[in-house]
Motif scaffolding. Structure first.
Motif, PDB file in Angstrom:
ATOM      1  N   GLU A   1       0.853  -1.185   0.000  1.00 23.26           N
ATOM      2  CA  GLU A   1       0.000   0.000   0.000  1.00 23.26           C
ATOM      3  C   GLU A   1       0.890   1.237   0.000  1.00 23.26           C
ATOM      4  O   GLU A   1       1.892   1.285   0.699  1.00 23.26           O
ATOM      5  CB  GLU A   1      -0.886   0.040   1.249  1.00 23.26           C
ATOM      6  N   GLN A   2       0.517   2.225  -0.782  1.00 21.89           N
ATOM      7  CA  GLN A   2       1.240   3.486  -0.821  1.00 21.89           C
ATOM      8  C   GLN A   2       0.284   4.616  -0.446  1.00 21.89           C
ATOM      9  O   GLN A   2      -0.824   4.686  -0.981  1.00 21.89           O
ATOM     10  CB  GLN A   2       1.810   3.747  -2.222  1.00 21.89           C
ATOM     11  N   HIS A   3       0.705   5.461   0.474  1.00 21.90           N
ATOM     12  CA  HIS A   3      -0.136   6.566   0.919  1.00 21.90           C
ATOM     13  C   HIS A   3       0.676   7.858   0.917  1.00 21.90           C
ATOM     14  O   HIS A   3       1.832   7.871   1.343  1.00 21.90           O
ATOM     15  CB  HIS A   3      -0.669   6.319   2.332  1.00 21.90           C
ATOM     16  N   HIS A   4       0.040   8.923   0.447  1.00 20.08           N
ATOM     17  CA  HIS A   4       0.652  10.249   0.515  1.00 20.08           C
ATOM     18  C   HIS A   4      -0.237  11.136   1.381  1.00 20.08           C
ATOM     19  O   HIS A   4      -1.450  11.212   1.159  1.00 20.08           O
ATOM     20  CB  HIS A   4       0.799  10.866  -0.873  1.00 20.08           C
ATOM     21  N   ILE A   5       0.362  11.776   2.370  1.00 16.52           N
ATOM     22  CA  ILE A   5      -0.379  12.643   3.280  1.00 16.52           C
ATOM     23  C   ILE A   5       0.197  14.051   3.167  1.00 16.52           C
ATOM     24  O   ILE A   5       1.397  14.256   3.351  1.00 16.52           O
ATOM     25  CB  ILE A   5      -0.272  12.147   4.738  1.00 16.52           C
ATOM     26  N   ALA A   6      -0.655  14.999   2.863  1.00 15.04           N
ATOM     27  CA  ALA A   6      -0.227  16.390   2.745  1.00 15.04           C
ATOM     28  C   ALA A   6      -0.899  17.214   3.826  1.00 15.04           C
ATOM     29  O   ALA A   6      -2.127  17.311   3.879  1.00 15.04           O
ATOM     30  CB  ALA A   6      -0.568  16.938   1.368  1.00 15.04           C
ATOM     31  N   GLY A   7      -0.090  17.784   4.717  1.00 16.89           N
ATOM     32  CA  GLY A   7      -0.601  18.655   5.751  1.00 16.89           C
ATOM     33  C   GLY A   7      -0.273  20.098   5.452  1.00 16.89           C
ATOM     34  O   GLY A   7       0.314  20.417   4.415  1.00 16.89           O
ATOM     35  N   GLN A   8      -0.596  20.956   6.375  1.00 17.24           N
ATOM     36  CA  GLN A   8      -0.357  22.379   6.159  1.00 17.24           C
ATOM     37  C   GLN A   8       1.126  22.699   6.054  1.00 17.24           C
ATOM     38  O   GLN A   8       1.546  23.500   5.215  1.00 17.24           O
ATOM     39  CB  GLN A   8      -0.986  23.190   7.300  1.00 17.24           C
ATOM     40  N   ASN A   9       1.939  22.034   6.885  1.00 16.18           N
ATOM     41  CA  ASN A   9       3.377  22.316   6.908  1.00 16.18           C
ATOM     42  C   ASN A   9       4.241  21.070   6.722  1.00 16.18           C
ATOM     43  O   ASN A   9       5.409  21.073   7.091  1.00 16.18           O
ATOM     44  CB  ASN A   9       3.754  23.010   8.219  1.00 16.18           C
ATOM     45  N   TYR A  10       3.640  19.999   6.191  1.00 15.13           N
ATOM     46  CA  TYR A  10       4.428  18.777   6.029  1.00 15.13           C
ATOM     47  C   TYR A  10       3.896  17.931   4.873  1.00 15.13           C
ATOM     48  O   TYR A  10       2.757  18.074   4.441  1.00 15.13           O
ATOM     49  CB  TYR A  10       4.424  17.955   7.320  1.00 15.13           C
ATOM     50  N   GLN A  11       4.751  17.053   4.380  1.00 13.69           N
ATOM     51  CA  GLN A  11       4.409  16.059   3.372  1.00 13.69           C
ATOM     52  C   GLN A  11       4.939  14.723   3.862  1.00 13.69           C
ATOM     53  O   GLN A  11       6.090  14.627   4.279  1.00 13.69           O
ATOM     54  CB  GLN A  11       5.052  16.404   2.022  1.00 13.69           C
ATOM     55  N   MET A  12       4.108  13.683   3.820  1.00 12.73           N
ATOM     56  CA  MET A  12       4.540  12.365   4.286  1.00 12.73           C
ATOM     57  C   MET A  12       4.144  11.296   3.281  1.00 12.73           C
ATOM     58  O   MET A  12       3.029  11.302   2.761  1.00 12.73           O
ATOM     59  CB  MET A  12       3.925  12.033   5.650  1.00 12.73           C
ATOM     60  N   ASP A  13       5.072  10.397   2.999  1.00 13.47           N
ATOM     61  CA  ASP A  13       4.807   9.228   2.164  1.00 13.47           C
ATOM     62  C   ASP A  13       4.997   7.974   2.996  1.00 13.47           C
ATOM     63  O   ASP A  13       6.035   7.801   3.653  1.00 13.47           O
ATOM     64  CB  ASP A  13       5.740   9.208   0.958  1.00 13.47           C
ATOM     65  N   ILE A  14       3.999   7.102   2.958  1.00 10.17           N
ATOM     66  CA  ILE A  14       4.026   5.884   3.749  1.00 10.17           C
ATOM     67  C   ILE A  14       3.858   4.678   2.831  1.00 10.17           C
ATOM     68  O   ILE A  14       2.991   4.663   1.952  1.00 10.17           O
ATOM     69  CB  ILE A  14       2.911   5.883   4.819  1.00 10.17           C
ATOM     70  N   SER A  15       4.698   3.676   3.027  1.00  5.58           N
ATOM     71  CA  SER A  15       4.584   2.404   2.315  1.00  5.58           C
ATOM     72  C   SER A  15       4.314   1.313   3.345  1.00  5.58           C
ATOM     73  O   SER A  15       4.960   1.262   4.388  1.00  5.58           O
ATOM     74  CB  SER A  15       5.872   2.076   1.564  1.00  5.58           C
TER      75      SER A  15
END
Length: 307
Positions: A20-34
């Motif tokens: 599973e690949q997930h991209h999370i975009a917040g106000q002051n951050y970017q996160m990619d989770i595998s």
């Protein structure tokens, strides 16, 4: 170290596994989770860039024994018994099937990276069936937790999981073997800490052996002999050989080799040096000898390492 935060943990060689690949975009951050699921474990790898600390919510679907390691940045868990993990640290604990939040704190370069390995409790109780003291500390109560520093061996295993050189079913077996190895290394760390509390070494000899470790950590690209190392700190070879193994769970030469391979990997990933320059820097006279050692250690030749 792990590859830079521009690369996912799982390469195409593991494409036959469920990922599973997930991209999370917040106000002051970017996160990619595998996330990858094997028959043995659920592995979660996260990479992020952030201007400041931020909250990351976790929603476990079942109870497990979780090993969480912070490679870059650190993590403070707010409502789960304060499971704080510092950079280059790891925590082993019982994760309950209840939501909780991490306060993710980036490093000085505004980046962070973590790896989680979740297994069923039966895996731990089977693997360590004869180690009652260890199971007692880990499973004695719901809030039990064990903390560890990520040493060279642990970092090597985590990197090998990332650089999985196999495909299909072999990729799955390889990951499962590395997961078991990681849990065994954590047990070895715990056992070492227990031994430290009642060391049979004389204080002077123990201090001398720690001095040897400091010496070869600084000068790992020097080809020391055991005799030279013992002479430098004023103890005999037998005490050094046996004491180093007792204190650190490895030999002086294996420790030097681990440091060389770790430094070589960092230099390759920087893309600032030739293979010849890297080989010479970490103590090899001939680059082909270095390439052979690197492939045996990581499963890939230096030119196959992705940056």
């Amino acid at each position: 170290m792990f590859p830079s935060t521009q690369q996912s943990i799982f390469s195409s060689s593991t494409s036959s596994l469920l990922i599973e690949q997930h991209h999370i975009a917040g106000q002051n951050y970017q996160m990619d989770i595998s996330v990858i699921q094997t028959p043995l474990a659920r592995i979660k790898h996260g990479m992020y860039t952030a201007e400041e600390e931020f909250y990351h919510e976790v929603l476990p679907t079942k109870a497990s024994i979780l090993s969480c390691s912070c490679l870059y940045g650190s993590s403070l868990t707010l409502n789960h018994d304060n499971l704080n993990i510092q950079q280059q640290g790891s925590l082993l604990f019982q994760e309950q099937a209840v939501p909780y939040q991490h306060l993710m704190q980036p490093d000085k370069n505004k980046k962070g990276e973590f790896l989680e390995i979740a297994v069923d409790q039966t895996f731990i109780t089977t693997l360590f069936a004869e180690e009652k003291d260890y199971l007692g500390e880990l499973l004695g109560k719901k809030s039990s937790k064990l903390s560890f520093n990520l040493n060279v061996q642990s970092l090597q295993v985590l990197h090998q999981m990332i650089a999985n050189p196999y495909q299909g079913k072999l990729a799955q077996h390889y990951l499962d073997n590395k997961i078991e190895e990681m849990y065994l290394l954590q047990y070895a760390h715990w056992s070492y800490q227990k031994k430290q509390q009642s060391s049979p070494l004389h204080k002077r000899d123990e201090e001398a052996i720690h001095e040897v470790k400091r010496l070869i950590t600084t000068h790992y690209n020097t080809n020391f002999t055991l005799t030279e190392l013992a002479h430098k700190v004023g103890i005999n070879q037998t005490k050094l050989k046996q004491g180093f193994m007792y204190l650190f769970g490895t030999t002086t030469f294996k420790y030097i080799h681990d440091l060389r391979m770790q430094k070589a990997l960092e230099m390759i990933q920087s893309q600032a040096y030739t293979i010849y320059e890297i080989a010479e820097f970490v103590g090899y006279k001939h680059s082909h000898h270095f390439t052979t050692a690197f492939k045996k250690y990581y499963g890939k030749v230096p030119t196959q390492v992705k940056t």
